[in-house]
Design a protein around this motif. Structure first.
Motif, PDB file in Angstrom:
ATOM      1  N   ARG A   1       0.947  -1.296  -0.040  1.00  0.00           N
ATOM      2  CA  ARG A   1      -0.065  -0.050   0.046  1.00  0.00           C
ATOM      3  C   ARG A   1       0.951   1.278  -0.051  1.00  0.00           C
ATOM      4  NH1 ARG A   1      -5.620  -0.010   3.092  1.00  0.00           N
ATOM      5  NH2 ARG A   1      -6.295  -2.169   2.333  1.00  0.00           N
ATOM      6  N   PHE A   2       1.772   1.246   0.741  1.00  0.00           N
ATOM      7  CA  PHE A   2       2.540   2.344   0.678  1.00  0.00           C
ATOM      8  C   PHE A   2       3.370   2.848  -0.661  1.00  0.00           C
ATOM      9  CE2 PHE A   2       7.283   4.097   1.580  1.00  0.00           C
ATOM     10  CZ  PHE A   2       6.721   5.388   2.262  1.00  0.00           C
ATOM     11  N   THR A   3       3.890   1.798  -1.313  1.00  0.00           N
ATOM     12  CA  THR A   3       4.448   1.635  -2.562  1.00  0.00           C
ATOM     13  C   THR A   3       3.505   2.335  -3.755  1.00  0.00           C
ATOM     14  OG1 THR A   3       4.287  -0.553  -3.021  1.00  0.00           O
ATOM     15  CG2 THR A   3       6.431   0.313  -2.430  1.00  0.00           C
ATOM     16  N   GLN A   4       2.414   1.901  -3.518  1.00  0.00           N
ATOM     17  CA  GLN A   4       0.958   2.484  -4.316  1.00  0.00           C
ATOM     18  C   GLN A   4       0.860   3.859  -4.081  1.00  0.00           C
ATOM     19  OE1 GLN A   4      -2.087  -0.305  -3.442  1.00  0.00           O
ATOM     20  NE2 GLN A   4      -1.119  -2.009  -4.432  1.00  0.00           N
ATOM     21  N   ARG A   5       0.927   4.273  -2.769  1.00  0.00           N
ATOM     22  CA  ARG A   5       0.684   5.584  -2.220  1.00  0.00           C
ATOM     23  C   ARG A   5       1.820   6.583  -3.071  1.00  0.00           C
ATOM     24  NH1 ARG A   5      -1.662   8.524   1.842  1.00  0.00           N
ATOM     25  NH2 ARG A   5      -0.306  10.380   2.297  1.00  0.00           N
ATOM     26  N   LEU A   6       2.842   5.892  -2.875  1.00  0.00           N
ATOM     27  CA  LEU A   6       3.977   6.905  -3.569  1.00  0.00           C
ATOM     28  C   LEU A   6       3.820   6.890  -4.947  1.00  0.00           C
ATOM     29  CD1 LEU A   6       7.186   5.800  -1.821  1.00  0.00           C
ATOM     30  CD2 LEU A   6       5.903   7.665  -1.124  1.00  0.00           C
TER      31      LEU A   6
END
Length: 763
Positions: A435-440
């Motif tokens: 989810r963090f990489t998708q957010r970035l």
């Protein structure tokens, strides 16, 4: 009549004297040496031989000062000292050292006065008119206190064999305290000082012989009467040109690194290594100097060309800019034209953008990344996980080990991470990381860790293609398979032949994978310098596991050329008993780390609150400015603090007192002509005459939130405490002359008694 072809050189001890002279005398000396080169017999110079000596001469600098010169040959002169005219006839000794073959000069009267001045209850002689004596006749040694002499365990023959200047042996025999020893070392030849300090610090005779004396010993038999040959040897450190001298007088620093390497350093620079090599050592030992000279040495071995097959890299753009400037001074545009100087993140970003031209994502630092983690957790209503823990898990384990899927993450090693997590927790972390990489991605951002990992994958893939081509060529009888080549750029090659890395302790694992793939695995491929005691980021690596094998090719520098002995001792106390790694799975110590430089004790300053502390800093600087004996250019004064907010507040306070300041940013000082102010992180790789470290208060150094990790995550707690110690250690060792530490309330637990006992309360 003008004399042509006159050679005039300046002994290193003489340049130190000149730097301490009044500004008007420095200007007169520059004019003097120019006139002397033109015609030493000019009437105004009053060149004359000293009575009782056939080689030592005196010449007029101005009405008050005289230059003392050795006449090496008819038109070959060496300035050994610049003295007030009343001191010209002190007891002077000079000769050729039988071990190094270099010229050494000693003012015995100054040495003895310095030692006597350090006797309990005694004061140095202050005669205005010393009785003229033959220059090489040693005077009676000063009386010694009734205690065991420091060097009673070694005979005169042993000390001489180690390279100690023989005229100083009578004085050495009287030394009973460290303070007296430092008084002698201040005026002794360099090798004498290094030998005596090493013996005093507990090194064995054989170790000193092997590590201090042999590296500087002359390769051929020494003729004690051949001064011309002695002047040409590396052991005689000289400044030779008008330009060198003018630059020294204007900058206040002779910068001998430009033209001279200590023989111990030179051997490391010029050695041929069968693979990656590493040079360690404490602050100020010349690691960066070695790296720069190593670059020049490698370039000199290259065939003619216009490409840049040598990479010089470090961990941030501020240091990279400094390396570029110093490399330019060392070898000019010709040298710089064959070297790619780039900080490692910039290099990684270049690799990624070359492979992915459409990748326009903004790169963010660790602080911004943690804030994004915190925002993600807030949006999800997730209170279980600490954002800093998740960021470190993602960068050090998932990205650090190039983990590509959840199954691999379940099997990933987490050595050194401290907190143990089970399979269910790993599943949660993996989902959060996705989810963090998708957010970035959605925000058009990427972390520098992501950039480094992507660059490492690309370069490792490139290296594999190169190896495949070589294997196919070998199987094809030397013919290339054109289908394996990079058709857009012709023949596929490694990007560099040689890579030199400065501040190696602060690079990420992905950086090392990238760099390892950028050069062929052959002799002299990677050369790195660094000190894990100065690691200020969280990047702990084992180089061997990343393909960088330095076993058997490591060396350590132990002599500090920057930091005084007093500052060094207090700074080492900051490190405590913490164990530090050696970048290759073992431990590293600063055992044997020493300095022959003498100075005042570091000072502690206690205040009741932060506002009063800032006022105290301003008062200290104003006091220096008001005294001609202590005033230094403001750009040679630094104030470092724990946070950016404190830096801004300190700058405001100084401004109220009429003191200009310059902010230290990630790319260096934001301007010139003022006191340099910044957080401790900003001062890595820099140095100043006077260093002020403010806000060294418990709860700020280390941060209060670190203590919360003590029981919850003990391993992470130890790493954070070690990093905080290293940061304060780095700040303290930026100083050349003095360190003043300020705190309000309770001082940092890292400050031992050597700081607190010197406390000068302002409250």
């Amino acid at each position: 009549m003008t004399t042509s072809g006159v050679t005039l050189r300046l002994l290193d001890r003489a340049d130190k004297e000149i730097l301490k002279l009044p500004r008007t005398v420095k200007g007169a000396f520059f004019d003097f040496q120019h006139k002397f080169r033109t015609n030493p017999n000019t009437a105004g110079l009053k060149l004359q031989r000293l009575k009782g000596d056939h080689r030592l001469w005196s010449a007029r600098v101005n009405d008050e000062y005289r230059a003392l010169l050795l006449r090496l040959a008819d038109d070959d002169w060496l300035i050994v000292s610049v003295k007030h005219r009343k001191d010209v006839y002190n007891r002077l000794s000079y000769g050729v050292n039988q071990v190094t073959g270099g010229i050494e000069y000693v003012d015995l009267e100054v040495v003895e006065d310095s030692v006597l001045g350090r006797l309990p209850g005694a004061s140095a002689r202050t005669s205005d008119a010393p009785e003229p004596l033959p220059p090489t006749v040693p005077g009676p040694p000063p009386a010694a206190p009734r205690s065991e002499p420091l060097f009673a365990a070694w005979s005169d023959r042993q000390l001489s064999d180690l390279g100690v200047a023989e005229p100083l042996l009578p004085v050495i025999r009287t030394l009973t305290t460290e303070d007296q020893l430092l008084g002698l070392v201040e005026y002794a030849p360099q090798l004498t000082g290094e030998v005596l300090i090493a013996l005093f610090d507990g090194a064995s005779y054989d170790d000193v012989l092997d590590q201090v004396t042999r590296p500087v010993a002359a390769a051929e038999p020494v003729d004690p009467d051949d001064f011309a040959a002695a002047a040409r040897r590396p052991a005689t450190v000289v400044t030779t040109t008008d330009e060198d001298l003018r630059g020294a007088l204007e900058s206040g620093d002779f910068g001998r690194w430009k033209s001279f390497l200590h023989p111990t350093q030179a051997k490391l620079v010029e050695r041929r290594y069968s693979g990656p090599a590493r040079v360690g050592g404490g602050p100020g030992t010349g690691k960066t100097v070695v790296a720069l000279h190593r670059v020049r040495h490698l370039v000199r071995q290259l065939p003619p060309g216009h490409d840049k097959p040598v990479l010089l890299t470090t961990y941030n753009k501020n240091l990279a800019a400094d390396l570029r400037s110093r490399l330019l001074e060392l070898g000019g545009e010709e040298l710089l034209g064959r070297v790619d100087v780039s900080h490692v993140d910039q290099l990684a970003l270049r690799v990624v953008r070359e492979a992915e031209p459409g990748n326009g994502k903004q790169a963010i630092d660790d602080g911004q990344a943690v804030r994004e983690w915190r925002a993600l957790l807030d949006e999800l209503g997730e209170a279980t996980w600490d954002p800093e823990f998740l960021h470190e898990e993602w960068t050090q384990v998932i990205l650090g080990q190039a983990v590509g899927n959840r199954t691999d993450y379940f099997r990933a090693r987490r050595a050194g991470r401290g907190k143990s997590i089970g399979r269910g927790e790993r599943a949660e972390i993996w989902q959060l990381a996705e989810r963090f990489t998708q957010r970035l991605d959605r925000l058009g951002r990427q972390t520098w860790d992501q950039v480094a990992e992507r660059a490492a994958r690309l370069e490792m893939g490139r290296e594999q293609r190169i190896l495949n081509i070589a294997r196919q060529r070998e199987e094809g009888g030397g013919l290339d398979n054109i289908h394996l080549q990079d058709t857009s750029r012709g023949r596929l090659r490694h990007r560099y032949h040689h890579i030199v890395v400065d501040e190696a302790q602060d690079l990420r694992p992905a950086h090392w994978k990238m760099l390892r793939a950028m050069a062929p695995r052959t002799s002299d491929d990677l050369f790195l310098v660094g000190d894990t005691h100065q690691r200020i980021y969280k990047n702990q690596v084992t180089l061997g596991s990343l393909g960088v094998n330095i076993r058997g090719r490591s060396a350590k520098l132990t002599l500090s050329y920057r930091t005084t002995r007093q500052i060094l001792r207090s700074a080492l106390g900051v490190l405590g008993e913490t164990a530090y790694d050696d970048l290759d799975g073992g431990t590293e110590t600063l055992a044997g780390y020493r300095s022959v430089l003498n100075g005042g004790l570091p000072a502690g300053h206690a205040y009741p609150d932060w506002e009063a502390e800032r006022e105290g800093v301003a008062s200290l600087i104003a006091g220096w400015d008001a005294d001609p004996d202590t005033a230094v250019p403001h750009e040679q004064i630094a104030v470092c603090v724990p946070t950016n907010q404190m830096a801004a507040e300190m700058g405001y306070t100084l401004k109220l007192h009429g003191i200009d300041s310059v902010e230290i940013r990630s790319d260096g000082p934001n301007g010139s002509g003022g006191v340099h102010i910044g957080t401790m992180f900003r001062f890595k790789g820099l140095e100043y005459q006077r260093m002020i470290i403010a806000g060294v208060t418990d709860g700020l150094v280390p941060r209060a939130d670190v203590s919360r990790l003590r029981d919850r995550e003990p391993t992470r707690y130890q790493h954070e405490m070690q990093r905080a110690r290293s940061l304060l250690f780095v700040a303290a060792t930026r100083a050349r002359d003095s360190v003043d530490v300020f705190w309000h309330g309770r001082p940092s637990p890292f400050l031992d008694s050597s700081w607190v006992e010197t406390e000068r309360s302002g409250g």
